[in-house]
Design a protein around this motif. Sequence first.
Motif, PDB file in Angstrom:
ATOM      1  N   LYS A  22       0.980  -1.350  -0.160  1.00 37.28           N
ATOM      2  CA  LYS A  22       0.003  -0.077  -0.088  1.00 37.28           C
ATOM      3  C   LYS A  22       0.763   1.222  -0.017  1.00 37.28           C
ATOM      4  CE  LYS A  22      -1.704   1.515   4.030  1.00 37.28           C
ATOM      5  NZ  LYS A  22      -1.602   3.287   4.051  1.00 37.28           N
ATOM      6  N   LEU A  26       0.549   4.004  -3.318  1.00 39.36           N
ATOM      7  CA  LEU A  26       0.093   5.199  -3.078  1.00 39.36           C
ATOM      8  C   LEU A  26       0.795   6.474  -3.741  1.00 39.36           C
ATOM      9  CD1 LEU A  26      -1.634   4.940   0.419  1.00 39.36           C
ATOM     10  CD2 LEU A  26      -2.856   4.799  -1.826  1.00 39.36           C
ATOM     11  N   ARG A  92      -4.171  10.621   4.056  1.00 39.63           N
ATOM     12  CA  ARG A  92      -2.937  11.342   4.120  1.00 39.63           C
ATOM     13  C   ARG A  92      -2.098  11.395   3.025  1.00 39.63           C
ATOM     14  NH1 ARG A  92       0.312  13.717   7.910  1.00 39.63           N
ATOM     15  NH2 ARG A  92       2.591  13.584   7.475  1.00 39.63           N
ATOM     16  N   PHE A  96       1.169  13.643  -1.110  1.00 34.37           N
ATOM     17  CA  PHE A  96       2.375  13.749  -2.098  1.00 34.37           C
ATOM     18  C   PHE A  96       1.891  14.330  -3.480  1.00 34.37           C
ATOM     19  CE2 PHE A  96       2.025   9.135  -0.405  1.00 34.37           C
ATOM     20  CZ  PHE A  96       3.079   9.424   0.407  1.00 34.37           C
ATOM     21  N   ARG A 121       0.919  14.401  13.290  1.00 34.14           N
ATOM     22  CA  ARG A 121       1.128  14.301  11.881  1.00 34.14           C
ATOM     23  C   ARG A 121       1.293  15.594  11.201  1.00 34.14           C
ATOM     24  NH1 ARG A 121      -1.335   8.657   9.459  1.00 34.14           N
ATOM     25  NH2 ARG A 121       0.651   8.454   8.540  1.00 34.14           N
ATOM     26  N   ILE A 123       2.912  18.606   8.671  1.00 36.09           N
ATOM     27  CA  ILE A 123       3.570  18.210   7.366  1.00 36.09           C
ATOM     28  C   ILE A 123       4.741  19.364   7.095  1.00 36.09           C
ATOM     29  CG2 ILE A 123       1.701  16.998   6.339  1.00 36.09           C
ATOM     30  CD1 ILE A 123       0.792  19.728   5.124  1.00 36.09           C
ATOM     31  N   ASP A 124       5.069  19.799   8.210  1.00 38.32           N
ATOM     32  CA  ASP A 124       6.185  20.948   8.370  1.00 38.32           C
ATOM     33  C   ASP A 124       7.470  20.545   7.279  1.00 38.32           C
ATOM     34  OD1 ASP A 124       6.386  19.135  10.354  1.00 38.32           O
ATOM     35  OD2 ASP A 124       7.948  20.367  11.112  1.00 38.32           O
ATOM     36  N   LEU A 125       7.668  19.405   7.462  1.00 43.32           N
ATOM     37  CA  LEU A 125       8.777  18.882   6.686  1.00 43.32           C
ATOM     38  C   LEU A 125       8.743  19.014   5.144  1.00 43.32           C
ATOM     39  CD1 LEU A 125      10.055  16.040   8.873  1.00 43.32           C
ATOM     40  CD2 LEU A 125      11.346  18.202   8.845  1.00 43.32           C
ATOM     41  N   PRO A 161      13.840  11.443   9.404  1.00 41.07           N
ATOM     42  CA  PRO A 161      13.711  10.820   8.143  1.00 41.07           C
ATOM     43  C   PRO A 161      12.116  10.492   7.768  1.00 41.07           C
ATOM     44  CG  PRO A 161      14.456   9.337   9.708  1.00 41.07           C
ATOM     45  CD  PRO A 161      14.392  10.667  10.509  1.00 41.07           C
ATOM     46  N   VAL A 163       9.107   9.465   5.857  1.00 43.42           N
ATOM     47  CA  VAL A 163       8.834   8.583   4.686  1.00 43.42           C
ATOM     48  C   VAL A 163       8.222   9.671   3.660  1.00 43.42           C
ATOM     49  CG1 VAL A 163       7.616   6.883   3.775  1.00 43.42           C
ATOM     50  CG2 VAL A 163       8.731   6.639   5.727  1.00 43.42           C
ATOM     51  N   GLU A 188      13.172   3.752   3.824  1.00 44.68           N
ATOM     52  CA  GLU A 188      11.965   2.419   3.544  1.00 44.68           C
ATOM     53  C   GLU A 188      12.268   1.804   2.283  1.00 44.68           C
ATOM     54  OE1 GLU A 188      11.670   4.579   5.628  1.00 44.68           O
ATOM     55  OE2 GLU A 188      10.625   3.821   7.627  1.00 44.68           O
ATOM     56  N   ASP A 305       4.172   0.500  11.998  1.00 43.70           N
ATOM     57  CA  ASP A 305       3.096   0.001  11.347  1.00 43.70           C
ATOM     58  C   ASP A 305       2.622  -1.529  11.691  1.00 43.70           C
ATOM     59  OD1 ASP A 305       2.104   2.352  10.299  1.00 43.70           O
ATOM     60  OD2 ASP A 305       2.814   1.570   8.231  1.00 43.70           O
ATOM     61  N   LEU A 327       7.229   6.891  16.965  1.00 45.00           N
ATOM     62  CA  LEU A 327       7.104   7.530  15.782  1.00 45.00           C
ATOM     63  C   LEU A 327       5.504   8.501  15.905  1.00 45.00           C
ATOM     64  CD1 LEU A 327       9.006   5.530  14.537  1.00 45.00           C
ATOM     65  CD2 LEU A 327       8.111   6.590  12.511  1.00 45.00           C
TER      66      LEU A 327
HETATM   67  C1  UD1 Z   1       4.387   6.760   6.316  1.00 44.52           C
HETATM   68  C2  UD1 Z   1       3.590   5.350   6.055  1.00 44.52           C
HETATM   69  C3  UD1 Z   1       3.064   4.966   7.458  1.00 44.52           C
HETATM   70  C4  UD1 Z   1       4.027   4.790   8.431  1.00 44.52           C
HETATM   71  C5  UD1 Z   1       5.027   5.887   8.611  1.00 44.52           C
HETATM   72  C6  UD1 Z   1       6.059   5.753   9.271  1.00 44.52           C
HETATM   73  C7  UD1 Z   1       2.773   5.934   3.813  1.00 44.52           C
HETATM   74  C8  UD1 Z   1       1.630   6.184   3.085  1.00 44.52           C
HETATM   75  N1  UD1 Z   1       2.396   5.689   5.308  1.00 44.52           N
HETATM   76  O1  UD1 Z   1       3.436   7.681   6.727  1.00 44.52           O
HETATM   77  O2  UD1 Z   1       2.099   3.812   7.028  1.00 44.52           O
HETATM   78  O3  UD1 Z   1       3.429   4.407   9.655  1.00 44.52           O
HETATM   79  O4  UD1 Z   1       5.432   6.375   7.123  1.00 44.52           O
HETATM   80  O5  UD1 Z   1       6.792   4.660   8.900  1.00 44.52           O
HETATM   81  O6  UD1 Z   1       3.902   5.594   3.591  1.00 44.52           O
HETATM   82  N2  UD1 Z   1       6.720  14.372  10.715  1.00 44.52           N
HETATM   83  C9  UD1 Z   1       6.751  15.817  11.002  1.00 44.52           C
HETATM   84  N3  UD1 Z   1       6.588  16.415   9.812  1.00 44.52           N
HETATM   85  C10 UD1 Z   1       6.464  16.468   8.618  1.00 44.52           C
HETATM   86  C11 UD1 Z   1       6.336  14.814   8.658  1.00 44.52           C
HETATM   87  C12 UD1 Z   1       6.532  14.005   9.648  1.00 44.52           C
HETATM   88  O7  UD1 Z   1       7.200  16.215  12.160  1.00 44.52           O
HETATM   89  O8  UD1 Z   1       6.446  17.233   7.949  1.00 44.52           O
HETATM   90  C13 UD1 Z   1       6.814  13.288  11.666  1.00 44.52           C
HETATM   91  C14 UD1 Z   1       5.258  12.538  12.005  1.00 44.52           C
HETATM   92  O9  UD1 Z   1       4.532  13.338  12.949  1.00 44.52           O
HETATM   93  C15 UD1 Z   1       5.897  11.358  12.574  1.00 44.52           C
HETATM   94  C16 UD1 Z   1       7.211  11.152  11.811  1.00 44.52           C
HETATM   95  O10 UD1 Z   1       7.694  12.395  11.364  1.00 44.52           O
HETATM   96  O11 UD1 Z   1       6.285  11.741  13.980  1.00 44.52           O
HETATM   97  C17 UD1 Z   1       7.260   9.904  10.874  1.00 44.52           C
HETATM   98  O12 UD1 Z   1       6.427  10.454   9.831  1.00 44.52           O
HETATM   99  P1  UD1 Z   1       6.475  10.127   8.415  1.00 44.52           P
HETATM  100  O13 UD1 Z   1       7.520   9.131   7.946  1.00 44.52           O
HETATM  101  O14 UD1 Z   1       6.385  11.304   7.599  1.00 44.52           O
HETATM  102  O15 UD1 Z   1       5.119   9.148   8.030  1.00 44.52           O
HETATM  103  P2  UD1 Z   1       4.006   9.206   6.777  1.00 44.52           P
HETATM  104  O16 UD1 Z   1       5.008   9.361   5.581  1.00 44.52           O
HETATM  105  O17 UD1 Z   1       3.114  10.149   7.229  1.00 44.52           O
END
Ligand code: UD1
Length: 418
Positions: A22, A26, A92, A96, A121, A123-125, A161, A163, A188, A305, A327
């Motif tokens: 999945k 996506l 979410r 992308f 969650r 999305i600042d990064l 890091p 994802v 990943e 996960d 996480l």
């Molecule tokens: C992806 C996966 C999800 C998995 C997660 C961690 C997909 C579609 N989803 O989610 O199943 O649980 O990776 O392996 O691939 N963060 C920030 N700012 C940001 C982005 C992230 O602070 O802009 C933080 C998040 O709050 C969290 C951590 O970074 O604490 C990890 O998030 P991230 O790796 O971005 O997860 P997703 O991409 O949302």
Amino acid sequence: MDKFLIEGGKPLYGTVAAESAKNSVLPLLAASVLTDAPVTIRSVPQISDVACMAQILKELGAKVTFRGGSVVIDSADAHSHSIASVLTRELRSSVFMLGSLLSRFGRAVCAYPGGCDIGLRPIDLHLNALKRLGVSIEERDGCIYCSCERLKGAEIVLDFPSVGATENILLAAVKAEGRTVIGGAAKEPEIVDLQNFLNAMGANVKGAGTDVIEIEGVKKLGGVCFTPVKDRIEAGSYLIACAICGGEIEVVGVKAEMLALLLHKLRENGCKIHTKNDKIRISSNAALKCNRRIETMPFPGFPTDLQAQITALNAGAEGGALIVENLFETRYKYVPELLKMGADIEVRGRSAFVRGVKRLHGASVVCRDLRGGAALVLAALGAEGRSEVLDLSHVDRGYAGLEEKFTKLGASIRRVRV
Ligand code: UD1
């Protein structure tokens, strides 16, 4: 909202094949709008997150056709750069689309993305990285408005890091002017898959799977026909199910190194594991010992996960376990449901203290999110007596044919359409 009726305690035997991941499909769907040539993704899992992403693409003006397990996306006529808020809030991964739409149209509008409610969650990064690539961003009325004259390559270092942020940068940078380097990138396997997909379209990306990814922008991308990597989280869920229920199963499609820490933990529980190429065989007598400590970490650490599923296993094992979720902040919403099944777990912040009760009992429980829901199904399959697992919409987001697969393995599980 559908529910499962589960008669617990049946050991599992047989073979189960993992679907395409999945978390790979996506972003690949999002990447399909980077070209106006047709894109085919083979072996797409029938899950609601894929249906939702397909709907988002259609609303942009793309033609999306599901045929014989594949999906063909033809976005030659895509004209919109704005994603309807209802759909974005459901998924979410729609975030992308920012990278892809900016790359295609130089503009993107997106509502704040949704997905599982498992923490803040932010999305600042993602947004900071897009700014580094020359994007102007305005946030108002719950929407993000992005625009740029042209995307320009840049050096970006991620504080964490992420994802999604790594994937979004890749999507924005593949056709940017010049070179982009992502430091502190997520590693990943699904990111490696995205790199392979983009390179098959004509991109010039290297380094995915390490923490530095280099992208040399290209002018144009073409069509592609691609088979995604298999779902290590789905595979891991079946392995944990067999550990809990007892029996012996073979999971096909995922290499052992994708699940190295899980396999190590399952051996600690007392399971026997054999691996060969993309096959993992597990046997269990269902009398399990707790893991002492498990902490979730970015890949190759223990996947967040699979945290709920391994906690469910520990709840019905002997001894004690400390689970630490690093996480996501609120990823223990399934715990009160496990307590209804006789589990003894105390959650304090990011930690869950599990006192194993050897065997859970059946109960009526409610899914609150995707992986937590899967954990409840696994717990019910191993529990003594009958369970009812309510609100399957969460589980249906990420597991295709769950009840068919478990029935084939010998479980007693029935979906009731409500
Ligand atoms: C992806 C996966 C999800 C998995 C997660 C961690 C997909 C579609 N989803 O989610 O199943 O649980 O990776 O392996 O691939 N963060 C920030 N700012 C940001 C982005 C992230 O602070 O802009 C933080 C998040 O709050 C969290 C951590 O970074 O604490 C990890 O998030 P991230 O790796 O971005 O997860 P997703 O991409 O949302």
